[in-house]
Each structure stands twice: as structure tokens, then as C-alpha cells.
Design an enzyme around this catalytic site. Structure first.
Site, PDB file in Angstrom:
ATOM      1  N   LYS A  87      29.296  49.044   3.722  1.00 25.43           N
ATOM      2  CA  LYS A  87      28.177  48.334   3.797  1.00 25.43           C
ATOM      3  C   LYS A  87      27.526  47.896   2.543  1.00 25.43           C
ATOM      4  CE  LYS A  87      27.251  50.051   8.599  1.00 25.43           C
ATOM      5  NZ  LYS A  87      26.382  50.627   9.563  1.00 25.43           N
TER       6      LYS A  87
ATOM      7  N   TYR B  74      27.738  42.632  15.827  1.00 26.42           N
ATOM      8  CA  TYR B  74      26.733  43.559  16.508  1.00 26.42           C
ATOM      9  C   TYR B  74      26.027  43.121  17.760  1.00 26.42           C
ATOM     10  CZ  TYR B  74      27.004  47.061  12.472  1.00 26.42           C
ATOM     11  OH  TYR B  74      27.486  47.875  11.341  1.00 26.42           O
TER      12      TYR B  74
ATOM     13  N   PHE C 215      16.556  48.195  16.633  1.00 25.94           N
ATOM     14  CA  PHE C 215      16.991  48.172  15.400  1.00 25.94           C
ATOM     15  C   PHE C 215      17.780  46.736  15.035  1.00 25.94           C
ATOM     16  CE2 PHE C 215      19.976  50.964  17.695  1.00 25.94           C
ATOM     17  CZ  PHE C 215      21.062  50.253  17.345  1.00 25.94           C
TER      18      PHE C 215
ATOM     19  N   ARG D 152      36.524  57.201  12.601  1.00 24.13           N
ATOM     20  CA  ARG D 152      35.230  57.583  13.086  1.00 24.13           C
ATOM     21  C   ARG D 152      35.034  58.963  12.870  1.00 24.13           C
ATOM     22  NH1 ARG D 152      31.745  53.760  14.733  1.00 24.13           N
ATOM     23  NH2 ARG D 152      30.668  55.499  16.407  1.00 24.13           N
TER      24      ARG D 152
ATOM     25  N   THR E 254      26.285  58.901  13.118  1.00 23.88           N
ATOM     26  CA  THR E 254      25.550  57.675  12.653  1.00 23.88           C
ATOM     27  C   THR E 254      24.621  57.790  11.683  1.00 23.88           C
ATOM     28  OG1 THR E 254      26.084  56.540  14.938  1.00 23.88           O
ATOM     29  CG2 THR E 254      24.259  55.553  13.380  1.00 23.88           C
TER      30      THR E 254
ATOM     31  N   ARG F 150      29.424  59.975   5.775  1.00 20.96           N
ATOM     32  CA  ARG F 150      27.935  59.752   5.865  1.00 20.96           C
ATOM     33  C   ARG F 150      27.282  61.312   5.482  1.00 20.96           C
ATOM     34  NH1 ARG F 150      28.270  56.378  11.462  1.00 20.96           N
ATOM     35  NH2 ARG F 150      28.196  54.362  10.697  1.00 20.96           N
TER      36      ARG F 150
ATOM     37  N   ASN G  10      23.833  53.581   6.224  1.00 18.81           N
ATOM     38  CA  ASN G  10      24.517  54.887   6.433  1.00 18.81           C
ATOM     39  C   ASN G  10      25.956  54.401   5.797  1.00 18.81           C
ATOM     40  OD1 ASN G  10      25.256  53.151   8.419  1.00 18.81           O
ATOM     41  ND2 ASN G  10      24.820  54.211  10.141  1.00 18.81           N
TER      42      ASN G  10
ATOM     43  N   HIS H  52      30.888  51.225   8.224  1.00 18.85           N
ATOM     44  CA  HIS H  52      31.160  50.822   9.656  1.00 18.85           C
ATOM     45  C   HIS H  52      32.553  51.066  10.091  1.00 18.85           C
ATOM     46  CE1 HIS H  52      31.554  48.610  13.600  1.00 18.85           C
ATOM     47  NE2 HIS H  52      32.487  48.239  13.035  1.00 18.85           N
TER      48      HIS H  52
ATOM     49  N   GLU I 134      36.887  43.074  16.226  1.00 18.79           N
ATOM     50  CA  GLU I 134      36.203  42.935  14.528  1.00 18.79           C
ATOM     51  C   GLU I 134      37.290  42.589  13.668  1.00 18.79           C
ATOM     52  OE1 GLU I 134      34.491  46.834  14.581  1.00 18.79           O
ATOM     53  OE2 GLU I 134      33.237  46.477  15.941  1.00 18.79           O
TER      54      GLU I 134
HETATM   55  O1  CDP Z   1      27.825  52.891  13.162  1.00 23.14           O
HETATM   56  P1  CDP Z   1      27.990  53.516  14.348  1.00 23.14           P
HETATM   57  O2  CDP Z   1      28.899  53.103  15.336  1.00 23.14           O
HETATM   58  O3  CDP Z   1      28.061  55.018  14.146  1.00 23.14           O
HETATM   59  O4  CDP Z   1      26.338  53.493  15.150  1.00 23.14           O
HETATM   60  P2  CDP Z   1      25.859  52.483  16.077  1.00 23.14           P
HETATM   61  O5  CDP Z   1      25.088  53.213  17.065  1.00 23.14           O
HETATM   62  O6  CDP Z   1      26.840  51.427  16.670  1.00 23.14           O
HETATM   63  O7  CDP Z   1      24.740  51.748  15.307  1.00 23.14           O
HETATM   64  C1  CDP Z   1      25.219  50.685  14.504  1.00 23.14           C
HETATM   65  C2  CDP Z   1      24.370  50.698  13.218  1.00 23.14           C
HETATM   66  O8  CDP Z   1      23.105  50.311  13.368  1.00 23.14           O
HETATM   67  C3  CDP Z   1      24.441  52.077  12.400  1.00 23.14           C
HETATM   68  O9  CDP Z   1      25.277  52.508  11.885  1.00 23.14           O
HETATM   69  C4  CDP Z   1      23.191  51.951  11.656  1.00 23.14           C
HETATM   70  O10 CDP Z   1      23.342  51.449  10.576  1.00 23.14           O
HETATM   71  C5  CDP Z   1      22.302  51.136  12.714  1.00 23.14           C
HETATM   72  N1  CDP Z   1      21.335  51.746  13.333  1.00 23.14           N
HETATM   73  C6  CDP Z   1      20.017  52.030  13.175  1.00 23.14           C
HETATM   74  O11 CDP Z   1      19.512  51.423  12.197  1.00 23.14           O
HETATM   75  N2  CDP Z   1      19.100  52.762  13.892  1.00 23.14           N
HETATM   76  C7  CDP Z   1      19.591  53.148  15.032  1.00 23.14           C
HETATM   77  N3  CDP Z   1      18.560  53.932  15.530  1.00 23.14           N
HETATM   78  C8  CDP Z   1      20.859  53.136  15.302  1.00 23.14           C
HETATM   79  C9  CDP Z   1      21.731  52.587  14.455  1.00 23.14           C
HETATM   80 MG    MG Z   2      29.062  51.168  16.579  1.00 19.38          MG
END
Ligand code: CDP
Ligand code: MG
Length: 155
Positions: A9, A49, A57, A85, A91, A102, A112, A115, A126
Site C-alpha cells: 500500500k 474495496y 472507513f 494472509r 488487520t 503488520r 497497515n 493488502h 482482484e
Molecule cells: O486488509 P484486511 O483484509 O486485513 O482488512 P479488511 O477488513 O478487508 O479492511 C480493508 C482495509 O480497510 C484494511 O486493511 C485497512 O486498511 C482498512 N480498515 C480501516 O481503515 N478501518 C477499519 N476499521 C477496518 C479496515
Molecule cells: Mg480484506
């Protein structure tokens, strides 16, 4: 064999961590099948997304992901989706386990670093979103017999 999509990212590129992040996957035994630098177009970030569209968010997430260049990578290997993963960590940077990307490099919950696709369906979608046909390579690695133990059926 699975192919999964990883994005270093904007914060990962800006903090000069792209190489250190990618080398972890190489060391694990995953193959770099495709890679490109890009500034993600708004429409692409929105599609990527889409599952988070209704979340509070989402606007900030799309703004973050389009704010500066990223490194988009297709990684291939056995169980690659789950392996990536697990290596990414939870996350939120503040919650991710040490030893994960992370957990070792991020303290922010939004910024973080990385992705990774979370399912076979997501990976296929994707990869198609970020790579044109032919941009993801298929090729043999010289060390495959040592990485995968091709001497037995256990691989
Ligand atoms: O990236 P990951 O699959 O672990 O998490 P996600 O639940 O799919 O969320 C996508 C991205 O949104 C995260 O990697 C964060 O950058 C952001 N995010 C955030 O800013 N605030 C949250 N409460 C949850 C996610
Ligand atoms: Mg995700």
C-alpha cells in the site's frame, strides 16, 4: 498451486518497505508471477474495496489507496492465499502479532502496509482488476525440487 494478489500500500512504498515486504514472500518460497508500480485509479480502488462500500472507513480507505503509488504483485505457490494472509497478520497494526508484516512494521490500524486477497474468488477478481491478460507470468523456478520436495508425493 494458487495465485494471489498482494498490494504494498502507499505507506509501504513511502516508508521504503516494499523490498523488505516482498523478500519475505520470496524467502517463504512463493514465486513472483507479476509485479507493477501504479497509482491506483479511483474507479479501480472503488471496485477493489466494493465489499466495504457501506462501512464508515470506506471513503478514507479509498482516499488512502489512491493517494500515492503502490506495488501490485501476483504471488504464486502452494496455498498462497492463506499463506500470504497469515504472513500479513491481523488487520490492525496495533493488534497484529510480532513476526507478521503488520505486526513487525505497522502500528496504525488503517495504514497497515499491505493488502492480500482473502479467498479464491477474491484473488481471481482482484488479479483481473489489476493485471491485463499476459501480465501475470507462468514459468518454472530452478529451485522447485528443493522448495517443494518433488522426490515424494508429500509436496
Ligand atoms: O486488509 P484486511 O483484509 O486485513 O482488512 P479488511 O477488513 O478487508 O479492511 C480493508 C482495509 O480497510 C484494511 O486493511 C485497512 O486498511 C482498512 N480498515 C480501516 O481503515 N478501518 C477499519 N476499521 C477496518 C479496515
Ligand atoms: Mg480484506
Amino acid at each position: 498451486m494458487q495465485t494471489t494478489l498482494v498490494i504494498v500500500k502507499p505507506d509501504g512504498v513511502q516508508r521504503r518497505l516494499a523490498g523488505r515486504i516482498l523478500v519475505r514472500f520470496e524467502e517463504k518460497g512463493l514465486q513472483i508471477a507479476g509485479a507493477k508500480m501504479m497509482t491506483i485509479p479511483l474507479a479501480t480502488a472503488q471496485k477493489h474495496y466494493k465489499p466495504h462500500e457501506a462501512k464508515p472507513f470506506y471513503p478514507g480507505l479509498v482516499k488512502y489507496m489512491t493517494s500515492s503509488p503502490v506495488l501490485v504483485v501476483a504471488l504464486r505457490g502452494k496455498n498462497a492465499i492463506a499463506v500470504v494472509r497469515k504472513m500479513m497478520g491481523a488487520t490492525f497494526g496495533s493488534k497484529a502479532e510480532p513476526g507478521t508484516i503488520r505486526g513487525d512494521f505497522a502500528i496504525s490500524d488503517g495504514y497497515n502496509l499491505i493488502h492480500g486477497s482473502d479467498s479464491e474468488e477474491a484473488a481471481a477478481f482482484e488479479l483481473g482488476l489489476f493485471f491485463q491478460p499476459g501480465e501475470v507470468q507462468t514459468y518454472d523456478m530452478a529451485d522447485t525440487p528443493w522448495v517443494y520436495d518433488t522426490s515424494s508425493d508429500l509436496r
